[in-house]
Design a protein around this motif. Sequence first.
Motif, mmCIF file in Angstrom:
data_model
loop_
_atom_site.group_PDB
_atom_site.id
_atom_site.type_symbol
_atom_site.label_atom_id
_atom_site.label_comp_id
_atom_site.label_asym_id
_atom_site.label_seq_id
_atom_site.Cartn_x
_atom_site.Cartn_y
_atom_site.Cartn_z
ATOM 1 N N ASP A 34 94.021 40.936 119.683
ATOM 2 C CA ASP A 34 94.712 39.988 118.648
ATOM 3 C C ASP A 34 94.920 38.656 119.214
ATOM 4 O OD1 ASP A 34 96.616 41.305 119.958
ATOM 5 O OD2 ASP A 34 98.019 41.669 118.191
ATOM 6 N N GLU A 35 95.539 38.550 120.527
ATOM 7 C CA GLU A 35 96.071 37.477 120.974
ATOM 8 C C GLU A 35 94.850 36.520 121.601
ATOM 9 O OE1 GLU A 35 98.891 35.914 120.235
ATOM 10 O OE2 GLU A 35 99.149 37.717 119.033
ATOM 11 N N LYS A 36 93.704 37.079 121.769
ATOM 12 C CA LYS A 36 92.489 36.358 122.361
ATOM 13 C C LYS A 36 91.724 35.784 121.286
ATOM 14 C CE LYS A 36 92.293 39.242 126.691
ATOM 15 N NZ LYS A 36 91.488 39.958 127.558
ATOM 16 N N THR A 37 90.764 34.641 121.577
ATOM 17 C CA THR A 37 90.034 33.997 120.745
ATOM 18 C C THR A 37 88.698 34.883 120.733
ATOM 19 O OG1 THR A 37 88.995 32.623 122.417
ATOM 20 C CG2 THR A 37 91.042 31.777 121.503
ATOM 21 N N LEU A 38 87.924 34.494 119.760
ATOM 22 C CA LEU A 38 86.713 35.224 119.449
ATOM 23 C C LEU A 38 85.848 34.911 120.574
ATOM 24 C CD1 LEU A 38 84.847 37.025 117.501
ATOM 25 C CD2 LEU A 38 84.150 34.653 116.546
ATOM 26 N N GLU A 39 85.727 33.543 121.152
ATOM 27 C CA GLU A 39 84.879 33.394 122.150
ATOM 28 C C GLU A 39 85.254 34.018 123.377
ATOM 29 O OE1 GLU A 39 83.043 29.216 123.801
ATOM 30 O OE2 GLU A 39 85.182 29.119 123.273
ATOM 31 N N GLN A 40 86.438 34.021 123.796
ATOM 32 C CA GLN A 40 87.130 34.996 125.131
ATOM 33 C C GLN A 40 86.587 36.233 124.831
ATOM 34 O OE1 GLN A 40 91.120 34.141 124.538
ATOM 35 N NE2 GLN A 40 91.249 32.682 126.286
ATOM 36 N N VAL A 41 86.678 36.987 123.630
ATOM 37 C CA VAL A 41 86.398 38.458 123.477
ATOM 38 C C VAL A 41 84.967 38.564 123.644
ATOM 39 C CG1 VAL A 41 86.539 40.374 122.077
ATOM 40 C CG2 VAL A 41 88.517 39.001 122.062
ATOM 41 N N CYS A 42 83.972 37.902 123.020
ATOM 42 C CA CYS A 42 82.650 38.019 123.070
ATOM 43 C C CYS A 42 82.352 37.730 124.583
ATOM 44 C CB CYS A 42 82.001 36.849 122.328
ATOM 45 S SG CYS A 42 82.207 37.457 120.549
ATOM 46 N N ARG A 43 82.856 36.715 125.215
ATOM 47 C CA ARG A 43 82.506 36.647 126.743
ATOM 48 C C ARG A 43 82.783 37.831 127.442
ATOM 49 N NH1 ARG A 43 84.163 31.834 127.226
ATOM 50 N NH2 ARG A 43 86.179 32.245 127.882
#
Length: 248
Positions: A34-43
Motif C-alpha cells: 500500500d505504501e509503494k508506488t505502482l511503478e515501484q511494485v511493477c519493477r
Amino acid sequence: MNIHTHKRIAELVDENYAYASVLYYFGIKFYDYDEKTLEQVCRERGLNVLEVIQDLEAIYEQEEDQVVGLSALPVDVIIAYLKHTHFQFIKARLPYLSKLIHHLPTHQYPAIVEDLQFVFPLFVEELIHHIYEEEDDFFSYVLDLQSAYYTEKPSSGLYLNMEKRSIQEFAIHHDMDDDEMEGIRQITNGYTTEGIDSLHLRVVYAELQKFERELCIHASVENEILFPKALMLEKQVQKIMRSKVRLN
C-alpha cells in the motif's frame, strides 16, 4: 482515466476499489504494497507497468453483465452461460474474496472481521454445494427434456425422472435459496462504509456488494428466463409422452 505510476497503491485503490482485483490477478496484494508506488511494485515484481495500467484503465470500459437477449436463446445455450458464470464464481470471485477476508487486519474493527472470517467460509461452502447440486440435478434434467423434445424420443430414465421431480419443485426450492448473502449483509450493515477508516475493509465491502449484484443477475436469468423455458419444455415433453401412450 490517466493512471499515474507515481501514485501509491493505497491511493489508487482508494480511488477505485475495483483496482484491487486487477492488481490481485497480477500477483499484487494491495494491502502488502500500500505504501509503494505502482511503478515501484511493477519493477520489484518484473511486471510491465504499461500492461498493468492498460488493465486498470479497462475497468472503466467494462459494463455490468447484460443478460438482455438470453431470452431468445435455447435452454442449452442459457445453461452454458450459467455454467460459465458458476466457473467464474468458483475459480475467480470466491477465492479472491476469501483471500481478502482472510487477510483482514484484526486490530481494526475486530468484531466485524471475526464475524466475516467465521461466516464467509461457511457461505462459500454452501454456495459451492448449491452450484454443483444445481448443475447435477436441475441443469441435467432440463437438458434431458430438451433432447427428448427435439428427438421426440424420451428415454426411460427421463420417464422415471419426471415421476420424481418437476420444474415447479425446482423453482420453489431455488426461490428458498435465493438470498444466500443475508447473513453477510447483517454483519456489514448493508455494506455501509460510513465511519470505516480501513481501506482494506472498504474494499471487502465493495467486493461483497459487487458479488451480491452478480448473484442477483445470475438468479434473475434462472428465475425469469430459464425456469419459464424449462417449464414449457416439460409440458411439451409430457404431451409427446401422452401421444406415444395413445399410439401404443
